[in-house]
Design a protein around this motif. Structure first.
Motif, PDB file in Angstrom:
ATOM      1  N   TYR A  89       0.814  -1.143  -0.099  1.00  0.00           N
ATOM      2  CA  TYR A  89      -0.025  -0.085   0.081  1.00  0.00           C
ATOM      3  C   TYR A  89       0.898   1.251  -0.036  1.00  0.00           C
ATOM      4  N   GLY A  90       2.133   1.311   0.489  1.00  0.00           N
ATOM      5  CA  GLY A  90       2.913   2.406   0.577  1.00  0.00           C
ATOM      6  C   GLY A  90       2.652   2.907   1.896  1.00  0.00           C
ATOM      7  N   ILE A  91       3.894   2.791   2.917  1.00  0.00           N
ATOM      8  CA  ILE A  91       3.841   3.279   4.077  1.00  0.00           C
ATOM      9  C   ILE A  91       5.039   4.093   4.549  1.00  0.00           C
ATOM     10  N   CYS A  92       4.766   5.257   5.228  1.00  0.00           N
ATOM     11  CA  CYS A  92       6.003   5.843   5.720  1.00  0.00           C
ATOM     12  C   CYS A  92       5.730   5.913   7.231  1.00  0.00           C
ATOM     13  N   PHE A  93       6.931   6.128   7.955  1.00  0.00           N
ATOM     14  CA  PHE A  93       6.900   5.816   9.425  1.00  0.00           C
ATOM     15  C   PHE A  93       8.021   6.626   9.958  1.00  0.00           C
ATOM     16  N   ILE A 143       7.894  -4.627  10.038  1.00  0.00           N
ATOM     17  CA  ILE A 143       7.312  -5.785  10.876  1.00  0.00           C
ATOM     18  C   ILE A 143       5.659  -5.293  10.745  1.00  0.00           C
ATOM     19  N   PHE A 144       5.548  -3.844  10.825  1.00  0.00           N
ATOM     20  CA  PHE A 144       4.049  -3.302  10.501  1.00  0.00           C
ATOM     21  C   PHE A 144       3.396  -3.739   9.249  1.00  0.00           C
ATOM     22  N   ALA A 145       4.411  -3.618   8.206  1.00  0.00           N
ATOM     23  CA  ALA A 145       4.247  -3.949   7.049  1.00  0.00           C
ATOM     24  C   ALA A 145       3.817  -5.133   6.562  1.00  0.00           C
ATOM     25  N   HIS A 146       4.516  -6.032   7.151  1.00  0.00           N
ATOM     26  CA  HIS A 146       4.388  -7.553   6.819  1.00  0.00           C
ATOM     27  C   HIS A 146       3.167  -8.096   7.615  1.00  0.00           C
ATOM     28  N   ASN A 147       2.687  -7.402   8.623  1.00  0.00           N
ATOM     29  CA  ASN A 147       1.513  -7.793   9.269  1.00  0.00           C
ATOM     30  C   ASN A 147       0.323  -7.366   8.462  1.00  0.00           C
ATOM     31  N   LEU A 148       0.541  -6.100   7.876  1.00  0.00           N
ATOM     32  CA  LEU A 148      -0.671  -5.716   6.982  1.00  0.00           C
ATOM     33  C   LEU A 148      -0.814  -6.651   5.737  1.00  0.00           C
ATOM     34  N   GLN A 149       0.402  -6.990   5.342  1.00  0.00           N
ATOM     35  CA  GLN A 149       0.357  -7.972   4.002  1.00  0.00           C
ATOM     36  C   GLN A 149      -0.119  -9.095   4.229  1.00  0.00           C
ATOM     37  N   GLN A 150      -0.260  -9.767   5.610  1.00  0.00           N
ATOM     38  CA  GLN A 150      -0.970 -10.953   5.889  1.00  0.00           C
ATOM     39  C   GLN A 150      -2.506 -10.969   5.507  1.00  0.00           C
ATOM     40  N   ILE A 157      -5.687  -2.578  10.201  1.00  0.00           N
ATOM     41  CA  ILE A 157      -4.431  -1.738  10.504  1.00  0.00           C
ATOM     42  C   ILE A 157      -4.357  -2.041  11.974  1.00  0.00           C
ATOM     43  N   PHE A 158      -5.606  -2.057  12.718  1.00  0.00           N
ATOM     44  CA  PHE A 158      -5.438  -2.192  14.312  1.00  0.00           C
ATOM     45  C   PHE A 158      -4.963  -3.714  14.385  1.00  0.00           C
ATOM     46  N   THR A 159      -5.378  -4.799  13.829  1.00  0.00           N
ATOM     47  CA  THR A 159      -5.063  -6.169  13.917  1.00  0.00           C
ATOM     48  C   THR A 159      -3.648  -6.160  13.556  1.00  0.00           C
ATOM     49  N   ALA A 160      -3.121  -5.412  12.697  1.00  0.00           N
ATOM     50  CA  ALA A 160      -1.518  -5.586  12.170  1.00  0.00           C
ATOM     51  C   ALA A 160      -0.799  -4.786  13.319  1.00  0.00           C
ATOM     52  N   LEU A 161      -1.360  -3.833  13.813  1.00  0.00           N
ATOM     53  CA  LEU A 161      -0.426  -3.101  15.178  1.00  0.00           C
ATOM     54  C   LEU A 161      -0.618  -4.076  16.254  1.00  0.00           C
TER      55      LEU A 161
END
Length: 538
Positions: free
Chosen positions: A98-102, A138-145, A156-160
């Motif tokens: 999705y494209g994430i900045c952090f 790690i956040f991006a990997h969890n979102l990708q799942q 997003i809440f689930t990934a976090l």
């Protein structure tokens, strides 16, 4: 000790970058090594500018004008792991998913196992030594799942929530998803600070997320609210959604934020930093009176070490009925020596930063008040300066207890052996720094000075004083690791090694990173100009 900032404007036609730039200048005290801004413009395209250096030096009118978009993320950094590489300037970016900045403030303590997980299971490449990039992936990997083409707040809440179970340490973070919104979250213990505020804008609201409330105050934002420990907040142009993403844990904000790190005009976790420092001065006055009476020493004048100790020193002087004088004149164009790399640089810059006025020291017994004593380098130079201009006796009073343990939660404390209080009592510390007497605040008095302004805070992270680490997981092996990367001789070598970055000299590498163009579609955020497609939330 970094500064993070996120901004979402209700009117997407107004660029957020100028206001993020102003906000980062207000957070400059939290990091002077590097800074950066990434914005999200039309079509979900990201634009970035980041490099080593101060905010005023990295950004100019041209670079800011090229940061397009009504929402963005900013960061000011100083390194806690000994690296000064331009590539580690934040915010970080990944294109998948999705494209994430952090942007991250804090420090993880289980990086070795996380890197192994990224390599062997997540199959994600970590390009730097920064744990911030690791946390992002790690956040991006969890979102990708989720496997979804479009995600929603629940995803997003689930990934976090999954991420919280994977990482250990301190983290206050601001993230931005392309075409979606901005996110703030905080570790379960709330060690590092972050809060949110809003302001009316036409028919809607603008939202800001920042390390300290002073940024919101300056921008006309109101209703400042700290992100709760273990809480995540998602802000889109459709509204605000919040969720507790971790089970209850001991709330333990870092007490060093109030002693030194934060600006006095900030409010952190419901506590006015200014008021807490007033209370520190009152409590320290009682300790100073007792010690001076026992030693049979009288003091002629109280002089603060500018700027952080001014508030406490003034209250101490008033309580003891002693004259308060500004004996040191500060050069405001020299950075904070506490966060300067290398003992020799810190020592050299103390004299450049401060000048002692002889008329306030000559033939006097002087009580110098400082917020804390870490390496002792600054204190030693200041005491010698006072004696050079004629002080008879120099007594040093610290608003904080002796610092005998390293910080593992994002403050660049030196290795244990470089702490002046390591294996020394107060008498030995005084001898080491050249003082006639060294007086330290007690830990109970320090905690009470802060807690009285918010009794709901029952615990603090005081690990640098008592060696008790709230997250657990800190053992002798970890201390040896910290010593190996934070010792000044090691940091000096690392700094020299970063002169060659990707085959470029330092100046060229900085120009390569300092690009206000659309960011790359790979994990490397330092210069390619491919863009990714926009993302429309479901």
């Amino acid at each position: 000790m970094c500064g993070i900032l996120g901004l979402l404007l209700h009117d997407s036609n107004i660029d957020a970058a100028p206001e993020i730039f102003e906000g980062l200048q207000l957070l400059q005290h939290r990091g002077q090594d590097a800074c950066g801004i990434i914005t999200c413009g039309p079509g979900g395209r990201f634009y970035q500018c980041k490099a080593n250096g101060m905010v005023r030096d990295v950004f100019d009118a041209n670079s800011i004008s090229r940061l397009v978009g009504g929402m963005g993320v900013g960061h000011v950094r100083y390194p806690t792991a000994g690296s000064f590489n331009n590539a580690e300037a934040q915010p970080f970016y990944v294109n998948s998913p999705y494209g994430i900045c952090f942007a991250h403030n804090g420090n993880l303590i289980n990086t070795a196992s996380l890197i192994q997980f990224m390599d062997e299971e997540a199959h994600r490449h970590i390009n730097t030594a920064s744990d911030s990039e690791l946390l992002l992936n790690i956040f991006a990997h969890n979102l990708q799942q989720t496997g979804k083409f479009r995600i929603n707040e629940e995803d997003i809440f689930t990934a976090l929530g999954t991420m919280v179970t994977q990482v250990k340490g301190a983290y206050a973070c601001v993230a931005m998803l392309a075409g979606f919104g901005i996110i703030a979250f905080r570790d379960p213990h709330g060690i590092r600070p972050v809060g949110i505020a809003s302001r009316q804008s036409g028919s809607g609201k603008d939202y800001i997320m920042a390390s300290e409330s002073v940024v919101a105050d300056a921008g006309g934002f109101t209703d400042w609210e700290d992100v709760k420990p273990g809480e995540a907040i998602i802000i889109t142009r459709n509204g605000v959604t919040r969720r507790q993403i971790s089970p209850p844990a001991t709330f333990a904000p870092d007490i060093f934020e109030f002693v030194y790190l934060a600006r006095p005009d900030s409010v952190i976790d419901g506590v006015s930093v200014y008021r807490s420092r007033m209370s520190m001065g009152d409590a320290l006055a009682d300790k100073v009176k007792k010690v001076l009476d026992e030693a049979g020493i009288t003091v002629d004048v109280v002089i603060p070490v500018p700027d952080t100790s001014r508030v406490a020193a003034l209250n101490l002087a008033q309580k003891l009925g002693l004259p308060y004088r500004e004996g040191f004149v500060k050069n405001r164009y020299v950075g904070r020596t506490f966060i300067m790399p290398g003992q020799q640089m810190r020592k050299k810059n103390v004299r450049k930063k401060l000048n002692a006025m002889a008329l306030e020291f000559a033939d006097k017994n002087v009580l110098i008040v400082d917020d804390s004593i870490v390496r002792g380098t600054t204190s030693k130079e200041i005491i010698q300066m006072a004696k050079d201009v004629g002080a008879k006796k120099v007594i040093v009073a610290s608003c904080a207890p002796p610092i005998r343990h390293p910080n593992v939660y994002g403050i660049d404390m030196p290795s244990r052996t470089e702490l002046v209080a390591y294996n020394r009592d107060e008498k030995a510390i005084a001898k080491e720094i050249g003082a006639d007497l060294a007086i330290f605040q007690t830990l109970p008095d320090l905690e009470d000075s802060v807690r009285q302004w918010n009794p709901k805070i029952t615990s603090f992270d005081c690990s640098v004083f008592n060696g008790e680490y709230v997250t657990g997981g800190i053992d002798e092996e970890y201390f040896r690791h910290i010593d190996s990367i934070r010792a000044d001789n090691v940091r000096g070598k690392l700094q020299l090694n970063t002169a060659d970055i990707n085959g470029k000299d330092t100046k060229e590498a900085q120009n390569y990173t300092n690009s206000s163009t659309p960011v790359t579609g790979t994990d490397d955020t330092v210069g390619l100009h491919n863009t990714f497609t926009s993302y429309t939330p479901k």
